[in-house]
Design an enzyme around this catalytic site. Structure first.
Site, PDB file in Angstrom:
ATOM      1  N   HIS A   1       0.810  -1.210   0.000  1.00  0.00           N
ATOM      2  CA  HIS A   1       0.000   0.000   0.000  1.00  0.00           C
ATOM      3  C   HIS A   1       0.851   1.271   0.000  1.00  0.00           C
ATOM      4  O   HIS A   1       0.365   2.362  -0.320  1.00  0.00           O
ATOM      5  CB  HIS A   1      -0.936   0.010   1.211  1.00  0.00           C
ATOM      6  CG  HIS A   1      -2.316   0.486   0.892  1.00  0.00           C
ATOM      7  ND1 HIS A   1      -2.571   1.539   0.048  1.00  0.00           N
ATOM      8  CD2 HIS A   1      -3.531   0.056   1.297  1.00  0.00           C
ATOM      9  CE1 HIS A   1      -3.874   1.735  -0.045  1.00  0.00           C
ATOM     10  NE2 HIS A   1      -4.473   0.846   0.712  1.00  0.00           N
TER      11      HIS A   1
ATOM     12  N   ASP B   1     -12.135  -7.617 -16.358  1.00  0.00           N
ATOM     13  CA  ASP B   1     -12.386  -8.686 -17.330  1.00  0.00           C
ATOM     14  C   ASP B   1     -11.105  -8.974 -18.106  1.00  0.00           C
ATOM     15  O   ASP B   1     -10.666  -8.162 -18.924  1.00  0.00           O
ATOM     16  CB  ASP B   1     -13.504  -8.264 -18.290  1.00  0.00           C
ATOM     17  CG  ASP B   1     -13.897  -9.373 -19.251  1.00  0.00           C
ATOM     18  OD1 ASP B   1     -13.232 -10.447 -19.244  1.00  0.00           O
ATOM     19  OD2 ASP B   1     -14.850  -9.175 -20.014  1.00  0.00           O
TER      20      ASP B   1
END
Length: 315
Positions: free
Chosen positions: A29, A259
């Site tokens: 992070h 996707d």
């Protein structure tokens, strides 16, 4: 079928496809935030589909350099200096550390649960907050976090004068001068602190808590961000999450739309979590205005929370 599993130790995404084929990704992070991670994954998906880069990333960190000399101009109670941390402790401390630095790794007695909220319930909470003339507007994030914070606090035994802290991530890309480019590939979040006494938190109205959250959001200005960067340059440190919770709006980061050419995932969110201080706001996958809330509490606290979290019927 695609499943996206998100871990809380850092920004970790693991992708699984039926038939035994899998992809894994782990990000620190400190390197990227959720917005940058999503843009990276969208680029990756586009390349995998044979469509090339959607948006070339900009990794230039120089806009977020500390000033010379570093000169914090704000008080930053949201941070703890590394020099003030107890020996042998860290951001992910254990139950063995002192009481002032309660562990943030979930002991086995904690239970995790998901609470769904419909669009109608969220709108009802908004109308409840807006019934107070001091509140002219409020976002879904502000009102659901205020509601969760109050419900959780009512479920946890604390002295009325004990501190209760709330942190949440604010994307400052557009808040600094000059703004960061839209393709900035790094971490551009700060986590302002809202701190109240436990008694004040549970006795006041929902709109009171909403306004406190709004004030914290409004405090994230260019000067505040620059001061935060300078503070870190001088002291280093970790978020002061002792006696606090962190609310993360993951439902605003649509991992469920990724996707790779196999179709969109059937689930995007955590499967295993060991961070009791994190409260995750997740997509319900329906895109109907609702969301899921994922959090951990002790069993006896969770039993109370199940009652306290219910959205009251409109009067």
């Amino acid at each position: 079928m695609l499943v996206i599993v998100l871990s809380m130790r850092a920004l970790q995404v693991t992708l699984f496809k039926c038939g035994g084929f899998s992809l894994g990704l782990y990000m620190n992070h400190a390197v990227v935030d959720g917005v940058a991670a999503l843009k990276f994954l969208n680029n990756w998906c586009s390349i995998a589909r044979g469509e090339g880069l959607i948006l070339p990333p900009s990794p230039d960190r120089s806009p977020l350099r500390a000033r010379s000399p570093p000169s914090p101009t704000f008080h930053h109670p949201e941070f703890v200096k590394l020099s003030d941390m107890p020996a042998n402790s860290s951001f992910t401390t254990t139950d063995a550390v002192t009481a002032q630095f309660t562990g943030t790794s979930a002991p086995s007695k904690h239970v995790f649960q998901i609470f769904p909220f419909t669009a109608k319930e969220l709108e009802s909470l908004k109308q409840q907050a807006l019934s107070d003339p001091s509140i002219s507007k409020c976002s879904t994030f502000e009102v659901i976090v205020a509601h969760i914070w109050q419900a959780r606090s009512k479920s946890v035994e604390k002295a009325s004068d004990q501190s209760s802290k709330l942190f949440f991530a604010v994307d400052f890309r557009s808040k600094i001068d000059p703004p960061l480019p839209s393709n900035y590939a790094g971490n551009a979040i700060v986590a302002p602190l809202v701190e109240l006494q436990h008694g004040d938190l549970i006795l006041n109205s929902l709109s009171f808590c909403v306004r406190k959250i709004q004030q914290a959001m409004e405090s994230v200005t260019n000067d505040y961000v620059r001061s935060s960067i300078d503070w870190w340059e001088i002291y280093r440190g970790v978020p002061a999450i002792m006696d606090g919770i962190i609310a993360a709006a993951w439902w605003k980061i649509p991992f469920e739309m990724l996707d790779f050419g196999w179709g969109k995932p059937i689930y995007a969110g955590p499967v295993v979590n060991d961070r009791t201080e994190f409260i995750l706001l997740l997509s319900n996958g329906k895109h109907d205005g609702g969301m899921n809330v994922y959090l951990a509490l002790l069993p006896e606290e969770m039993a109370k929370f199940e009652t306290n979290i219910k959205v009251p019927s409109p009067k």
